[in-house]
Design a protein around this motif. Structure first.
Motif, short mmCIF file in Angstrom:
data_model
loop_
_atom_site.label_atom_id
_atom_site.label_comp_id
_atom_site.label_asym_id
_atom_site.label_seq_id
_atom_site.Cartn_x
_atom_site.Cartn_y
_atom_site.Cartn_z
N SER A 292 0.85 -1.20 0.00
CA SER A 292 0.00 0.00 0.00
C SER A 292 0.88 1.25 0.00
O SER A 292 2.04 1.20 0.42
CB SER A 292 -0.93 -0.01 1.21
N ARG A 293 0.33 2.35 -0.46
CA ARG A 293 1.15 3.54 -0.68
C ARG A 293 1.79 4.08 0.59
O ARG A 293 2.99 4.37 0.60
CB ARG A 293 0.29 4.65 -1.31
N LEU A 294 0.99 4.25 1.64
CA LEU A 294 1.57 4.87 2.83
C LEU A 294 2.54 3.92 3.54
O LEU A 294 3.56 4.35 4.07
CB LEU A 294 0.47 5.35 3.79
N TYR A 295 2.22 2.64 3.54
CA TYR A 295 3.13 1.69 4.18
C TYR A 295 4.48 1.70 3.46
O TYR A 295 5.54 1.80 4.06
CB TYR A 295 2.54 0.27 4.18
N ARG A 296 4.40 1.60 2.14
CA ARG A 296 5.64 1.52 1.37
C ARG A 296 6.47 2.79 1.55
O ARG A 296 7.67 2.72 1.77
CB ARG A 296 5.31 1.27 -0.10
N LYS A 297 5.82 3.94 1.48
CA LYS A 297 6.54 5.20 1.59
C LYS A 297 7.09 5.42 3.00
O LYS A 297 8.28 5.60 3.21
CB LYS A 297 5.60 6.37 1.25
N LEU A 298 6.17 5.38 3.98
CA LEU A 298 6.54 5.81 5.33
C LEU A 298 7.36 4.77 6.10
O LEU A 298 8.30 5.11 6.80
CB LEU A 298 5.27 6.14 6.13
N VAL A 299 6.97 3.49 5.94
CA VAL A 299 7.64 2.46 6.73
C VAL A 299 8.88 1.95 5.99
O VAL A 299 9.96 1.86 6.57
CB VAL A 299 6.68 1.29 7.03
N GLU A 300 8.74 1.63 4.72
CA GLU A 300 9.83 0.96 4.02
C GLU A 300 10.83 1.94 3.39
O GLU A 300 12.03 1.80 3.59
CB GLU A 300 9.27 0.02 2.94
N GLU A 301 10.34 2.92 2.64
CA GLU A 301 11.29 3.80 1.94
C GLU A 301 11.90 4.83 2.87
O GLU A 301 13.12 4.94 3.00
CB GLU A 301 10.60 4.50 0.76
N GLN A 302 11.06 5.61 3.53
CA GLN A 302 11.59 6.70 4.35
C GLN A 302 11.93 6.27 5.78
O GLN A 302 12.65 6.97 6.48
CB GLN A 302 10.58 7.86 4.38
N ILE A 352 -5.39 6.76 -10.62
CA ILE A 352 -4.51 5.62 -10.36
C ILE A 352 -4.55 4.68 -11.56
O ILE A 352 -5.48 4.72 -12.37
CB ILE A 352 -4.90 4.87 -9.07
N THR A 353 -3.53 3.86 -11.70
CA THR A 353 -3.46 2.95 -12.85
C THR A 353 -4.50 1.84 -12.70
O THR A 353 -4.96 1.53 -11.60
CB THR A 353 -2.08 2.28 -12.93
N ASP A 354 -4.82 1.22 -13.83
CA ASP A 354 -5.76 0.10 -13.82
C ASP A 354 -5.24 -1.02 -12.92
O ASP A 354 -6.00 -1.68 -12.21
CB ASP A 354 -5.95 -0.46 -15.23
N LYS A 355 -3.94 -1.19 -12.96
CA LYS A 355 -3.34 -2.27 -12.19
C LYS A 355 -3.53 -2.04 -10.68
O LYS A 355 -3.88 -2.96 -9.94
CB LYS A 355 -1.84 -2.32 -12.52
N GLU A 356 -3.32 -0.81 -10.25
CA GLU A 356 -3.48 -0.52 -8.82
C GLU A 356 -4.95 -0.60 -8.41
O GLU A 356 -5.28 -1.05 -7.31
CB GLU A 356 -2.89 0.86 -8.49
N LEU A 357 -5.83 -0.20 -9.32
CA LEU A 357 -7.27 -0.29 -9.03
C LEU A 357 -7.69 -1.75 -8.91
O LEU A 357 -8.44 -2.12 -8.00
CB LEU A 357 -8.07 0.42 -10.13
N GLU A 358 -7.20 -2.60 -9.81
CA GLU A 358 -7.52 -4.03 -9.75
C GLU A 358 -7.03 -4.63 -8.45
O GLU A 358 -7.70 -5.46 -7.84
CB GLU A 358 -6.85 -4.79 -10.90
N LYS A 359 -5.86 -4.22 -8.04
CA LYS A 359 -5.30 -4.74 -6.78
C LYS A 359 -6.22 -4.40 -5.62
O LYS A 359 -6.55 -5.26 -4.80
CB LYS A 359 -3.90 -4.16 -6.55
N GLU A 408 -11.42 7.39 -12.32
CA GLU A 408 -11.81 8.80 -12.29
C GLU A 408 -12.70 9.08 -11.07
O GLU A 408 -12.55 10.11 -10.42
CB GLU A 408 -12.51 9.17 -13.60
N GLU A 409 -13.60 8.15 -10.77
CA GLU A 409 -14.43 8.34 -9.57
C GLU A 409 -13.58 8.39 -8.30
O GLU A 409 -13.86 9.17 -7.39
CB GLU A 409 -15.47 7.21 -9.46
N LEU A 410 -12.57 7.56 -8.25
CA LEU A 410 -11.68 7.58 -7.09
C LEU A 410 -11.03 8.95 -6.94
O LEU A 410 -10.93 9.49 -5.84
CB LEU A 410 -10.56 6.55 -7.26
N ARG A 411 -10.59 9.49 -8.06
CA ARG A 411 -9.94 10.80 -8.03
C ARG A 411 -10.93 11.86 -7.54
O ARG A 411 -10.60 12.71 -6.72
CB ARG A 411 -9.41 11.15 -9.42
N GLU A 412 -12.14 11.79 -8.08
CA GLU A 412 -13.16 12.78 -7.68
C GLU A 412 -13.47 12.69 -6.18
O GLU A 412 -13.59 13.71 -5.50
CB GLU A 412 -14.45 12.56 -8.47
#
Lengths: 439, 463
Positions: A292-302, A352-359, A408-412
């Motif tokens: 997930s985005r926040l886990y990957r960024k906050l816990v793993e990368e930073q 978001i990409t189709d791939k991330e939405l499918e996930k 697009e709905e997610l973005r909105e």
């Protein structure tokens, strides 16, 4: 690199083929029965449509204290006997209270269904109240509060302050467990009135799932519940929350916290709102799993964060989408806040990409099956769908609504709710050197 | 509705006055387990359940944290945390993306006696799940950078653990009951620092062998398919029997002790009482199970009814068996407000004395047994929970038909045996009592329960 081709998984379910019925007795009790003959057990779950949101100022914690009194005896059942009788036949039993509802459930060997119905009907019909038992349960609930909230790190913020800061309407602003002072204010007369008003068949949903036959089950339900008189209509609580005008921000010094922590929350609409599906997908994208985005960024990368959790907080009315992060020794609030805002901003600016939405959708599918795996989980879901949507069968159909959400709905939806004025922030600092990391 | 009519109905209600209890327990059999052993020694167990289109799997390895060298305590935990962080074919990011993109789950965990790599995938993606299971289990590479991250997380988490009163009580208790056996040793910042990447590789190479490993499948799969897939993903796995260290059991205490953990500002006092018990395969296990249910099992146990329902000291008071592979503990616990600490301890001892000296009535005995037998199917309803039971049987070396015989073993226990095991295993004269709370608020009467020693939240003796 091999990445699986992501296709919709086979959604054929045995459970769907099993029979289910949704009916209402003349006294208003809604009854859902579903057969599942996999294991010789049955789950009974009763939801009373009353929770802490129905409490008045000065009486916080009452709905939950009342839940305890439901185990203290009724016309034909002595104090503490309900639990004992269920255990003695090999069953398990409990109750729980949230902001929106109170539930009581049992799972028993299938042939003890009648016993459970007898017990539940007895305490719906009448409670046997004594001052001694009431005082005893008040003490017990105070210890429960100490155990769950006062004596644990971070729980005061997660259980209480989040709502106290974010909401203006008392209904959701105060906690389910309530304050010690308000618990002291509760009276036995309050208990009696509460039972007369809210614990009536017309304010309840009962769901029965397991190794039973529908016709016989209906006969038993009628035998024990049909003659219980309905009560007056239950007052409707105003849950409306005026739009927040500007960011709310506060600090808390936690007596047991070993690390600094950060909580953010945004107001979101109620469970029935069409935006809910996109919101829950956003929860998956931001918080669920190691990719997930926040886990990957906050816990793993930073490596700014040790633990995080978040998402919709599960109320039926106007809710909060929140995130809570425990900050690592090398992190700080400013750096964490910057990353969180950048990630939320990205969701409002880019599809978001189709791939991330499918996930995200596949994660929802996995949850969907998990919620059906045990008879008790399924009984609970039926009650939820009946209570919130007036449609228990939605359990089998709601997945389609998630799967229909577009990028697009997610973005909105992200744009609609992740705004600075709609935000609440709590900064949590360790108060006590003994628990501070490295002490 | 008319008020009078309500009353008329209320009095006219023709319900039974006595609970309509059925005496018979419905027939329940553990679902059929099908087994197969690969030529390399890997043992496969399959429970078929086709109700949902998914399969749980669980690889159990005979590697517990007890095998961590004392100065490197935490080695198996760091191994578990690092397993998924990179293989010879994929890096960590790719692995987690691949698992989660198909709604799957793959994780690992370790306890005192076993190491588990487990997952759940939709039937359509089972092959992908097994390929990943095989990769992370057989060819992890432990990238330096990832291992360092996991090490610092474990070190930081020591502070989280120290903030939890339940954890503080438990750590003190296992040290009192088990040291110097490895069951009684807990990881420290120093022991975590002592672990090298080479240690992880050696440990993995030594214990991750197909002999004495078990792969359980539960869900939408048949044995033939499970065998075929396991051959494909685990057929090349090699390695013979493992030479394992053996540990001496410590002697039991010769006098009662009280350990206070001073947790400044604590709003409650956490009480944990314990005696050394036996290993999981001991013949008294089922007698103790029945005794424990009567004394402290759940909301109908005597401890709950007395300390909570009668006295209002606590939200819950329970006792439990913690029987591990080599030895075990019997424990009792409650969280109480500081003022009633001494009274609550006395209440525990009253109930211990009662079950040791007064015979358990036939009704109480029957009900405890019905609970243990009757609740078994409902606590083991899902394929994943049955998979855990099977691994328990394998790792604890229980007889092959153990779960089939479980109900019978419980049913055989007599009232006299309940009293015998209570007398034999609840030993006030050797009781370890752990009291976690704000030492300033604890009355000076704890001495009557044993010699008092005080520790701080970092587990250092205070005086």
């Amino acid at each position: 690199m091999k990445t699986a081709i992501i296709a919709p998984v086979n959604t054929q379910r045995e459970s769907e083929k099993n029979e289910m019925i949704d009916m209402q007795l003349n006294n208003g009790l809604r009854v859902i029965v579903a057969e599942d003959h996999t294991t010789p057990i049955v789950a009974v779950d009763i939801w009373y449509k009353v929770g802490s949101r129905d409490e008045k100022p000065g009486k916080s914690g009452f709905a939950h204290l009342f839940e305890h009194m439901m185990f203290e005896g009724s016309e034909n059942v002595a104090k503490s006997e309900h639990m004992k009788i269920i255990n003695d036949v090999g069953g398990i039993v409990n109750g729980s209270t949230t902001q929106d509802r109170t539930n009581y459930w049992e799972v028993v060997p299938a042939n003890q269904l009648e016993l459970v119905l007898w017990l539940e009907a007895d305490r719906m019909r009448s409670l046997n109240l004594t001052m001694e038992n009431f005082e005893n349960q008040r003490d017990t609930v105070k210890e429960e509060r100490r155990m769950r909230v006062d004596n644990q790190p971070y729980m005061r913020v997660l259980y209480e302050m989040k709502d106290e800061v974010a909401y203006t309407n008392f209904a959701y602003r105060h906690s389910v467990i309530g304050s010690m002072e308000d618990l002291d204010n509760a009276s036995l007369e309050d208990v009696r009135r509460f039972h007369d008003l809210y614990y009536r068949p017309n304010n309840a949903v009962m769901s029965i799932v397991g190794d039973v036959e529908i016709p016989q089950t209906i006969d038993l339900v009628k035998k024990y519940f049909e003659e219980i008189p309905p009560g007056p209509p239950v007052p409707v609580v105003d849950l409306s929350e005026p739009p927040q005008q500007s960011e709310k921000r506060t600090q808390y010094r936690d007596p047991f916290a070993p690390f600094t922590a950060y909580l953010f929350a945004y107001h979101i609409p109620d469970r029935r709102h069409t935006d809910y599906y996109a919101i829950e997908l956003l929860e998956k994208i931001l918080f669920d799993g190691e990719s997930s985005r926040l886990y990957r960024k906050l816990v793993e990368e930073q490596q700014l964060v040790l633990h995080l959790l978040g998402g919709s907080d599960g109320k039926f009315g106007p809710s909060l989408f929140f995130g809570f992060v425990q900050i690592s020794p090398q992190g700080n609030i400013a750096a964490v806040e910057q990353t969180v805002r950048a990630e939320l901003a990205d969701l409002t600016e880019n599809r978001i990409t189709d791939k991330e939405l499918e996930k995200a959708k596949n994660k929802i599918k996995a949850d969907f099956y998990l919620k059906q795996e045990s008879v008790r989980a399924r009984a609970d879901q039926f009650c939820m769908y009946a209570t919130v949507f007036d449609k228990p069968g939605l359990l089998y159909q709601e997945l389609d609504r998630y799967l229909a959400v577009t990028a697009e709905e997610l973005r909105e939806v992200a744009t609609r709710y992740f705004t600075p004025d709609n935000r609440t922030v709590i900064e949590i600092f360790p108060r006590n050197e003994h628990f501070r990391s490295g002490a | 509705m008319n008020h009078d009519f309500q009353n008329a109905n209320m009095f006219g209600f023709s319900a039974l006055k006595k609970p309509p209890i059925k005496e018979r327990l419905p027939h329940f059999r553990i679902p059929e387990v099908r087994e197969h052993t690969l030529p390399n020694g890997l043992h496969i167990l399959v429970i078929e359940r086709h109700t949902l289109p998914k399969v749980s799997f669980r690889l159990g390895i005979n590697l517990g944290s007890k095998y961590d060298p004392a100065e490197k305590k935490g080695l198996s935990e760091l191994l578990s945390a690092s397993l998924k962080k990179g293989t010879s074919r994929r890096d960590y990011q790719t692995i987690s993306d691949t698992i989660e993109s198909v709604g799957g789950e793959l994780d690992s965990d370790v306890n005192e006696d076993g190491f588990f790599v487990f997952g759940e995938f939709f039937t359509d993606y089972l092959d992908l799940g097994l390929e990943l299971l095989s990769e992370i289990s057989l060819s992890p590479v432990f990238p330096d950078q990832e291992v360092e991250k996991e090490r610092s997380k474990l070190i930081a988490n020591l502070a989280n653990e120290n903030s939890s009163p339940q954890f503080l009580a438990r750590r003190r208790m296992i040290e009192l009951l088990f040291q110097p056996h490895p069951y009684g040793c807990y990881k420290t910042e120093q022991s975590l620092h002592n672990i090298s990447r080479l240690d992880l590789q050696d440990f993995h190479r030594r214990y991750f062998v197909p002999h004495n490993s078990f792969l359980v499948f539960a869900g939408d799969i048949k044995l033939e398919e499970a065998v075929r897939k396991t051959e494909k993903y685990f057929g090349e796995w090699k390695g013979g029997p493992v030479d394992r260290p053996e540990f001496k059991l410590p002697g039991v205490a010769d006098q009662p002790v009280v350990n206070v953990v001073d947790r400044p500002g604590s709003e409650q006092v956490n009480l944990l009482l314990g005696n050394r018990l036996f290993a999981r395969n001991h013949p008294d296990y089922h007698r103790m199970l029945v005794m424990n249910k009567i004394l402290g099992g759940g909301g109908s146990g005597r401890l709950f009814l007395y300390l909570r329902e009668e006295k209002g000291y606590t939200y819950g008071a329970y006792s439990s068996l913690n029987a591990l592979k080599e030895t075990g503990a019997w424990l009792a616990n409650a969280e109480v407000r500081p003022e009633v600490t001494i009274d609550a301890l006395k209440a525990f001892f009253e109930k211990f004395q009662e079950i040791k000296t007064e015979p358990v009535s036939s009704a109480e005995l029957k009900n405890a047994k019905r609970y243990l037998v009757g609740s078994f199917p409902l606590k083991n309803e899902t394929p994943a929970s049955i998979a855990s039971l099977l691994l328990q049987q394998k790792l604890y070396g229980l007889p092959k038909d153990y779960w089939q015989k479980y109900a019978h073993l419980v049913d055989e226990v007599s009232s006299a045996e309940v009293r015998q095991v209570a007398e034999k295993y609840i030993r006030e004269q050797q009781m370890a009592v752990v009291v976690v709370g704000d030492a300033k608020r604890l009355a000076g009467q704890l001495e009557k329960f044993g010699q008092v020693e005080v520790y701080d939240v970092q587990n250092r003796p205070v005086r």
